[in-house]
Design a protein around this motif. Structure first.
Motif, mmCIF file in Angstrom:
data_model
loop_
_atom_site.group_PDB
_atom_site.id
_atom_site.type_symbol
_atom_site.label_atom_id
_atom_site.label_comp_id
_atom_site.label_asym_id
_atom_site.label_seq_id
_atom_site.Cartn_x
_atom_site.Cartn_y
_atom_site.Cartn_z
ATOM 1 N N SER A 41 67.675 4.766 -70.060
ATOM 2 C CA SER A 41 68.851 4.292 -70.530
ATOM 3 C C SER A 41 69.920 5.508 -70.805
ATOM 4 O O SER A 41 71.400 5.199 -70.544
ATOM 5 C CB SER A 41 68.960 3.528 -72.077
ATOM 6 O OG SER A 41 68.229 4.641 -72.854
ATOM 7 N N VAL A 42 69.605 6.515 -70.877
ATOM 8 C CA VAL A 42 70.573 7.716 -70.974
ATOM 9 C C VAL A 42 70.848 8.129 -69.407
ATOM 10 O O VAL A 42 72.182 8.545 -69.106
ATOM 11 C CB VAL A 42 69.718 9.131 -71.680
ATOM 12 C CG1 VAL A 42 70.594 10.197 -71.257
ATOM 13 C CG2 VAL A 42 69.554 8.724 -72.929
ATOM 14 N N ALA A 43 70.194 8.085 -68.425
ATOM 15 C CA ALA A 43 70.398 8.468 -66.884
ATOM 16 C C ALA A 43 71.348 7.315 -66.574
ATOM 17 O O ALA A 43 72.222 7.834 -65.841
ATOM 18 C CB ALA A 43 69.129 8.433 -66.376
ATOM 19 N N ALA A 44 71.262 5.969 -66.999
ATOM 20 C CA ALA A 44 72.051 5.145 -66.481
ATOM 21 C C ALA A 44 73.418 5.187 -67.069
ATOM 22 O O ALA A 44 74.436 5.224 -66.279
ATOM 23 C CB ALA A 44 71.548 3.730 -66.864
ATOM 24 N N GLY A 45 73.642 5.505 -68.383
ATOM 25 C CA GLY A 45 74.572 5.856 -68.928
ATOM 26 C C GLY A 45 75.428 7.020 -68.584
ATOM 27 O O GLY A 45 76.653 7.025 -68.320
ATOM 28 N N THR A 46 74.664 7.890 -68.242
ATOM 29 C CA THR A 46 75.216 9.235 -67.362
ATOM 30 C C THR A 46 75.998 9.088 -66.161
ATOM 31 O O THR A 46 76.889 9.565 -66.064
ATOM 32 C CB THR A 46 74.092 10.312 -67.408
ATOM 33 O OG1 THR A 46 73.653 10.476 -68.771
ATOM 34 C CG2 THR A 46 74.910 11.706 -66.961
ATOM 35 N N ILE A 47 75.287 7.952 -65.329
ATOM 36 C CA ILE A 47 76.114 7.713 -64.256
ATOM 37 C C ILE A 47 77.497 7.373 -64.508
ATOM 38 O O ILE A 47 78.436 7.704 -63.758
ATOM 39 C CB ILE A 47 75.221 6.674 -63.551
ATOM 40 C CG1 ILE A 47 73.979 7.049 -62.943
ATOM 41 C CG2 ILE A 47 76.178 5.860 -62.232
ATOM 42 C CD1 ILE A 47 73.163 5.945 -62.479
ATOM 43 N N PHE A 48 77.771 6.278 -65.515
ATOM 44 C CA PHE A 48 78.952 5.992 -65.683
ATOM 45 C C PHE A 48 79.894 7.061 -66.163
ATOM 46 O O PHE A 48 81.411 7.177 -65.806
ATOM 47 C CB PHE A 48 78.926 4.936 -66.873
ATOM 48 C CG PHE A 48 78.355 3.649 -66.324
ATOM 49 C CD1 PHE A 48 79.201 2.427 -65.664
ATOM 50 C CD2 PHE A 48 77.006 3.284 -66.589
ATOM 51 C CE1 PHE A 48 78.760 1.413 -65.343
ATOM 52 C CE2 PHE A 48 76.338 2.264 -66.188
ATOM 53 C CZ PHE A 48 77.046 1.171 -65.429
ATOM 54 N N LEU A 49 79.382 8.023 -66.948
ATOM 55 C CA LEU A 49 80.286 9.096 -67.558
ATOM 56 C C LEU A 49 80.704 10.170 -66.317
ATOM 57 O O LEU A 49 81.776 10.373 -66.434
ATOM 58 C CB LEU A 49 79.208 9.944 -68.611
ATOM 59 C CG LEU A 49 79.823 10.667 -69.598
ATOM 60 C CD1 LEU A 49 80.936 9.919 -70.403
ATOM 61 C CD2 LEU A 49 79.055 11.596 -70.341
ATOM 62 N N ILE A 50 79.671 10.422 -65.588
ATOM 63 C CA ILE A 50 80.232 11.146 -64.472
ATOM 64 C C ILE A 50 81.231 10.540 -63.525
ATOM 65 O O ILE A 50 82.332 11.375 -63.274
ATOM 66 C CB ILE A 50 78.930 11.821 -63.715
ATOM 67 C CG1 ILE A 50 78.029 12.725 -64.498
ATOM 68 C CG2 ILE A 50 79.302 12.240 -62.273
ATOM 69 C CD1 ILE A 50 76.473 12.991 -63.841
ATOM 70 N N ALA A 51 80.921 9.375 -63.270
ATOM 71 C CA ALA A 51 82.022 8.720 -62.535
ATOM 72 C C ALA A 51 83.337 8.563 -63.135
ATOM 73 O O ALA A 51 84.251 8.756 -62.218
ATOM 74 C CB ALA A 51 81.694 7.210 -62.130
ATOM 75 N N THR A 52 83.374 8.647 -64.447
ATOM 76 C CA THR A 52 84.504 8.586 -64.915
ATOM 77 C C THR A 52 85.284 9.918 -65.186
ATOM 78 O O THR A 52 86.419 10.154 -65.186
ATOM 79 C CB THR A 52 84.495 8.045 -66.407
ATOM 80 O OG1 THR A 52 83.865 6.688 -66.431
ATOM 81 C CG2 THR A 52 85.817 8.031 -67.150
ATOM 82 N N ALA A 53 84.553 11.250 -65.202
ATOM 83 C CA ALA A 53 84.849 12.296 -64.881
ATOM 84 C C ALA A 53 85.491 12.704 -63.648
ATOM 85 O O ALA A 53 86.595 13.188 -63.492
ATOM 86 C CB ALA A 53 83.784 13.385 -65.285
ATOM 87 N N PHE A 54 85.025 12.032 -62.556
ATOM 88 C CA PHE A 54 85.714 11.743 -61.522
ATOM 89 C C PHE A 54 86.922 11.334 -61.352
ATOM 90 O O PHE A 54 88.102 11.650 -60.761
ATOM 91 C CB PHE A 54 84.871 11.327 -60.259
ATOM 92 C CG PHE A 54 85.400 11.154 -59.070
ATOM 93 C CD1 PHE A 54 85.586 12.198 -58.307
ATOM 94 C CD2 PHE A 54 85.384 9.830 -58.674
ATOM 95 C CE1 PHE A 54 86.194 11.753 -56.733
ATOM 96 C CE2 PHE A 54 86.160 9.589 -57.204
ATOM 97 C CZ PHE A 54 86.508 10.633 -56.434
ATOM 98 N N ASP A 55 87.037 9.965 -62.354
ATOM 99 C CA ASP A 55 88.098 9.394 -62.282
ATOM 100 C C ASP A 55 89.461 10.019 -62.955
ATOM 101 O O ASP A 55 90.541 9.921 -62.755
ATOM 102 C CB ASP A 55 87.945 8.036 -62.904
ATOM 103 C CG ASP A 55 87.846 6.862 -61.844
ATOM 104 O OD1 ASP A 55 88.042 7.185 -60.791
ATOM 105 O OD2 ASP A 55 87.171 6.192 -62.336
ATOM 106 N N ALA A 56 89.004 11.180 -63.620
ATOM 107 C CA ALA A 56 90.106 11.782 -64.473
ATOM 108 C C ALA A 56 91.185 12.409 -63.400
ATOM 109 O O ALA A 56 92.184 12.624 -63.565
ATOM 110 C CB ALA A 56 89.483 13.116 -65.017
ATOM 111 N N ILE A 57 90.622 12.941 -62.398
ATOM 112 C CA ILE A 57 91.391 13.292 -61.312
ATOM 113 C C ILE A 57 92.090 12.088 -60.357
ATOM 114 O O ILE A 57 92.937 11.954 -59.748
ATOM 115 C CB ILE A 57 90.686 14.100 -60.269
ATOM 116 C CG1 ILE A 57 90.124 15.463 -61.316
ATOM 117 C CG2 ILE A 57 91.548 14.814 -59.306
ATOM 118 C CD1 ILE A 57 89.222 16.472 -60.589
#
Length: 449
Positions: A41-57
């Motif tokens: 569950s943590v690994a899956a949630g981290t995927i969304f978090l990292i993708a959003t960090a990319f979206d910050a740019i």
């Protein structure tokens, strides 16, 4: 500048298509990653978090690029046309479960989801700014926001009504939700996404030719910091969408493991998305009567009541559905209101700072939405892990089940309270916007001389 019903409907199709994708991702991708692909569950949630960090740019950059683009088809529609097909393709590929090692599956999930995010942004950023150049009439902009939100909620209604049925129908056993069922759902939704986003791109027209934006990205970002109404909207978008994203993602776990009935997934989510389909028929008039700010506050109160009812409900189906109804009232009052406000806060920013940046404002708003989804999904993963959730178990431990029940009520209350606090400084009234529109027209004429 009055628009035809046909063009309003075509514009609304943009969110019909993109919200098919959004609702599929927020409701089913997390549980697909944990229960089908086998990720923690943590690994899956981290995927969304990292993708959003990319979206910050990615999001503000795409918005700024669209603002500076000038073609015979306009500034925004060319990007919508180019994005529609790959948008759907990578959405479907997110629901493929390759028979690889754990690290291979994790890599697949990261790559497919990041590619989906890129083309999602390529469509959504220009689409969000499109109403700003379709008309300059305040009532028409509010109406476009209502049509857009009607399309979004129709997508949510249809997806959540039929998703579980589609998954179980195409699964190897109609008693379980397996990878074949999820892939079938992904393909069907991807086709709808491509079809309706293409209608929005081809069936609308950019009429207003705003002055050329010569401001650098850094200057445009600085102007947003001076735009108090825009900041209020951005924070409201974030916290209310956190409520929506959390409820959408968490409902699958809540229904399966606390209520013990997979059929409660469509009942809860369909109820949430049915109400806005009816409510949005009245929202433009209510906004006209009460104003944007009061409508936002009422919507935040509905989110608080929804969370409170969930805590009182236990397994009482009536109260569970009533909680979903107040969740639907939250949706009814917020998103049509937000999209109707976007062109106004862009005009306010140009009036106050001399810098016109509707694409950048919408880019930041969409980033706020994605950040809300990512953090909410990561929060779901973290909470499930903290509560002892194990995706491979059909029956969870008692303390995990009680934890799911508590989180399902407490978090929506917090999101509603913070959302109300964030919108309190918003100060754009219809009277003030009328004055700004007049003065802005004079300012633009002066720059053209």
């Amino acid at each position: 500048m009055k628009l035809t019903i046909r063009e309003r409907l075509c514009y609304g199709c943009g969110d019909l298509g993109s919200q098919f994708a959004y609702n599929l991702v927020t409701t089913y991708l997390m549980i697909f990653f944990t229960d089908i692909l086998g990720l923690s569950s943590v690994a899956a949630g981290t995927i969304f978090l990292i993708a959003t960090a990319f979206d910050a740019i990615n999001d503000p950059l795409m918005g700024s690029i669209a603002d500076h683009t000038k073609t015979k088809h306009g500034s925004y529609r060319p990007y919508m046309m180019a994005a529609a097909i790959p948008y759907g393709i990578f959405l479907a590929l997110c629901f493929v479960a390759p028979e690889w090692s754990y690290s291979g599956k994790l890599a697949w999930a990261y790559v497919m989801y990041l590619l989906y995010v890129i083309f999602s942004t390529m469509f959504q950023m220009p689409y969000g700014s499109l109403s700003n150049v379709m008309t300059d009439d305040l009532k028409e902009r509010t109406m476009l926001g209502a049509f857009r939100d009607w399309g979004a909620n129709l997508a949510g209604f249809l997806l959540n009504m039929f998703a579980v049925t589609i998954i179980t129908h195409f699964s190897a056993s109609d008693q379980n939700m397996d990878k074949r069922g999820y892939l079938a759902l992904g393909i069907i939704v991807a086709v709808c996404c491509v079809l309706f986003t293409s209608v929005a791109a081809l069936g609308t027209k950019e009429r207003i030719r705003p002055p050329k934006n010569t401001a650098k990205l850094t200057e445009s970002l600085k102007s947003i910091g001076q735009n108090k109404p825009a900041l209020c909207i951005l924070f409201m978008v974030f916290f209310i969408n956190s409520f929506v994203a959390f409820r959408s993602t968490f409902t699958t776990y809540y229904a399966l493991y606390y209520l013990g009935d997979e059929n409660m997934i469509p009942m809860i989510l369909t109820t949430m998305y049915t109400l806005p389909l009816l409510g949005l028929l009245f929202v433009p008039k209510l906004i006209e009567m009460m104003g944007n700010k009061r409508m936002f506050i009422i919507s935040g109160l509905c989110a608080i009541i929804s969370g409170g009812l969930s805590l009182l409900a236990g397994t009482n189906t009536t109260l569970v559905v009533l909680s979903a109804i107040f969740g639907g009232l939250t949706l009814s009052g917020v998103f049509a209101n937000i999209w109707g406000c976007m062109p106004n806060v862009a005009d306010y920013g140009e009036w106050k700072t001399g810098i016109r940046a509707p694409g950048l404002i919408y880019g930041l708003a969409t980033f706020a939405i994605k950040l809300a989804v990512a953090l909410s999904t990561y929060l779901v993963g973290w909470l499930l892990d903290w509560g002892g959730y194990v995706g491979s178990l059909e029956v969870q431990a008692d303390h995990t089940v009680q934890f799911i029940y508590m989180a399902n009520g407490v978090l929506p209350i917090l999101f509603g309270i913070i959302g109300i606090v964030m919108i309190l400084p918003y100060n754009l009234t219809q009277e003030k916007m009328g004055k700004i529109k007049t003065e802005l027209a004079d300012m633009r004429k002066g720059r053209e001389k």
